[in-house]
Enzyme design. Structure first.
Site, PDB file in Angstrom:
ATOM      1  N   SER A 205       2.747 -39.401  28.801  1.00 44.27           N
ATOM      2  CA  SER A 205       3.699 -38.505  29.697  1.00 44.27           C
ATOM      3  C   SER A 205       4.697 -39.148  30.334  1.00 44.27           C
ATOM      4  CB  SER A 205       2.642 -37.702  30.757  1.00 44.27           C
ATOM      5  OG  SER A 205       3.356 -36.474  31.315  1.00 44.27           O
TER       6      SER A 205
ATOM      7  N   LYS B 160      -1.697 -30.189  26.217  1.00 41.99           N
ATOM      8  CA  LYS B 160      -1.575 -30.716  27.632  1.00 41.99           C
ATOM      9  C   LYS B 160      -2.602 -30.182  28.310  1.00 41.99           C
ATOM     10  CE  LYS B 160       1.257 -33.094  30.244  1.00 41.99           C
ATOM     11  NZ  LYS B 160       1.585 -34.384  29.743  1.00 41.99           N
TER      12      LYS B 160
END
Length: 577
Positions: free
Chosen positions: A393, A201
């Site tokens: 996401s 991430k």
């Protein structure tokens, strides 16, 4: 005195009512003017025999463009900046293939713009053009200013590619450049406070480091290789040029003249624009002295086409494009999208749903609200997720409960992870700017997050170790929920999902291999899958969410402004808090 006050009050009220009345008249006149401008540009168009459909893509290509004239109005010029959505591009390319008046397609390509990189958009247009060629009609491509890599990739679908003699083709491959702000923040006295789950991430890395982490470099290199590999594979197949030759020319980085690329098979010839027009005349079988009938996509949309009765059964295409937040618009996704899915689920005439996702993510809360409605709808009728340029996401979150997930090979998806990012500027605020803060509170953590003495989101104190632990646990629970949602939708264990999650971004091509998507294809493929699952041979397409008309938008915004003003007057100094 009482009479004076009575008349004064009556006068004030009268002036107020007149002003409101005039405001409404002005709004109506403004909307009418905009509508007239829009109407003037939307008169029906007659398509003559032996016409050529001209396609160029110099404006951004959203999945679905707004028809609201206020959103497309250029105030300075009082002209319409109307974009064409991918949905309309695909529809009218298909229509042109069936239209006997259209002889062929002319691709006038220099640059292609689109949201989130455009590669998946280009693939979908390429697929539509390949299907168009099955009609036996021609496609010619030309660029007077030269092709970039993306526009050349699209051009390779054409029967013949031509270019101005003085415009070379520059093949460089693909790269990603990331800027890092760690040292800048340190110099100005700002400390980033990051809570995240997932080693891949990477959206927060620019604030924490001065270079890419090994994990981020690995994922970026992997998806760049996949994207570029898809481009050179398409060029190779359509131009019959070995991949090795394309790779060699790319690595050599030479600015060859256009004639050299003709010899290498990349172009079919070099022409000036007037010569290109003559070639189009010849393709239509008309002499050079006869004016060519060329119609743009914008005009072709306004042409009178035969009406086909497709019955009452419908497939709803629901567009989810833009960042996921707390307000729904043509370019953003809000909780209202869940209501749209709910209504489509309850509509008995809608037999299947296609959720078209083009989003890099955003709010985890809004994503979960939408996810639940997707899950409920998928239990009652076929629901297919169609991924555009990016569905990562939160974009993947809202897709994972679908029956089937369809992605383009170049779609960027996955990024299953969560992060939180705050900035504390104690040194900037106190040491550099000389602003001191003091606080009075009722409980131990009433001042969580600190104060914001500057008109930017930088607090005057960092989180305590306890507060950081609380937030980390919150993020961890959010990640566990994300894994659970994907696990249910993809019929995998949470451990299996975690192995391919960690915030890592995948291309659609790679996502297929690891089970995050089911089929490689575009929006039309998703619609066909939905129709097959619903057992439909005749159906209408209904596009959602339904756009509000301009007057509704103005009145809605006006209402919100009045509400905010009333609240501000009531709360006074406490309004900002």
């Amino acid at each position: 005195m009482k009479s004076f006050l009575k008349y004064l009050l009556a006068t004030v009220i009268g002036v107020f009512i007149v002003n409101i009345f005039m405001l409404i008249i002005c709004m109506v006149m403004f909307i009418s003017s905009v509508s007239l401008i829009s109407f003037a540009g939307s008169k029906s168009v007659t398509v003559t025999d032996n016409s050529i459909l001209k396609l160029s893509f110099s404006d951004p290509i959203p999945d679905r463009a707004s028809d609201n004239p206020l959103e497309n109005l250029n105030i300075m010029s009082l002209s319409m900046n109307k974009q064409t959505g991918l949905n309309k591009i695909l529809k009218y390319i298909e229509q042109a293939g069936k239209d006997d008046r259209i002889k062929g397609i002319y691709l006038d390509l220099t640059e292609i713009k689109s949201n989130f990189g455009a590669l998946a958009t280009i693939d979908e247009i390429r697929d539509a053009l390949l299907k168009f060629k099955e009609s036996g009609k021609f496609i010619y491509s030309y660029s007077n200013l030269g092709y970039d890599q993306k526009s050349y990739y699209l051009a390779t679908v054409a029967d013949s590619i031509f270019v101005n003699p003085e415009t070379p083709l520059l093949l460089t491959g693909m790269s990603a450049n990331v800027s890092f702000y760690k040292d800048l923040l340190k110099k100005i006295g700002v400390e980033p406070e990051v809570i995240r789950v997932g080693k891949f991430k990477s959206a927060v890395e620019p604030f924490l480091q001065d270079h890419m982490s090994d994990a981020n470099r690995e994922q970026v290199q992997t998806y760049l290789n996949s994207l570029w590999g898809n481009i050179i594979k398409g060029i190779s197949e359509n131009r019959d040029i070995p991949v090795e030759k394309i790779t060699r020319l790319t690595n050599e980085f030479q600015v060859y003249p256009a004639g050299e690329f003709v010899k290498e098979g990349f172009f079919d010839g070099t022409l000036y624009e007037y010569e290109m027009l003559r070639k189009l005349n010849a393709a239509c079988g008309i002499p050079d002295s006869t004016q060519l009938s060329m119609i743009t996509l914008d005009k072709y949309q306004r042409a009178v086409l035969p009406t086909i009765n497709l019955g009452k059964d419908k497939i709803a295409v629901i567009y989810a494009q833009g960042d996921i937040g707390f307000q729904q618009s043509a370019t953003s996704i809000g909780p209202e999208l869940a209501q749209t899915i709910h209504k489509a689920r309850e509509d008995k005439n809608i037999k299947a749903i296609v959720l078209r996702v083009n989003s890099p993510g955003g709010s985890a809360l809004t994503s979960d609200i939408i996810w639940k409605e997707v899950q409920l709808a998928a239990q009652e009728k076929p629901l297919i997720a169609s991924m555009g340029n990016v569905a990562a996401s939160g974009g993947y979150y809202i897709s994972c409960a679908a029956d089937t997930i369809v992605a383009d090979p170049t779609t960027l998806t996955g990024s299953i992870g969560i992060f939180g990012l705050l900035f504390s500027g104690e040194k900037l605020i106190k040491d550099k700017l000389g602003i001191n803060s003091d606080v009075v509170k009722t409980n131990d953590h009433s001042d969580f997050g600190g104060g914001y003495p500057l008109p930017i989101p930088i607090s005057d104190r960092p989180m305590t170790a306890y507060e950081r632990n609380v937030m980390q646990n919150y993020i961890n629970r959010g990640y566990d929920t994300f894994l659970d949602r994907v696990s249910q939708g993809r019929h995998m264990t949470k451990e299996e999902v975690n192995e391919i999650a960690q915030g890592r971004v995948w291309t659609g091509e790679d996502a297929l291999k690891i089970g995050l998507v089911d089929v490689l294809g575009g929006l039309n493929d998703a619609i066909q899958i939905a129709a097959a699952k619903a057992g439909l041979t005749e159906y209408q397409i209904t596009e959602l969410p339904t756009e509000r008309n301009p007057l509704e938008d103005i009145l809605s915004n006006l209402t919100e402004t009045v509400k905010a003003k009333i609240v501000k007057e009531e709360l006074g100094d406490f309004y900002d808090i």
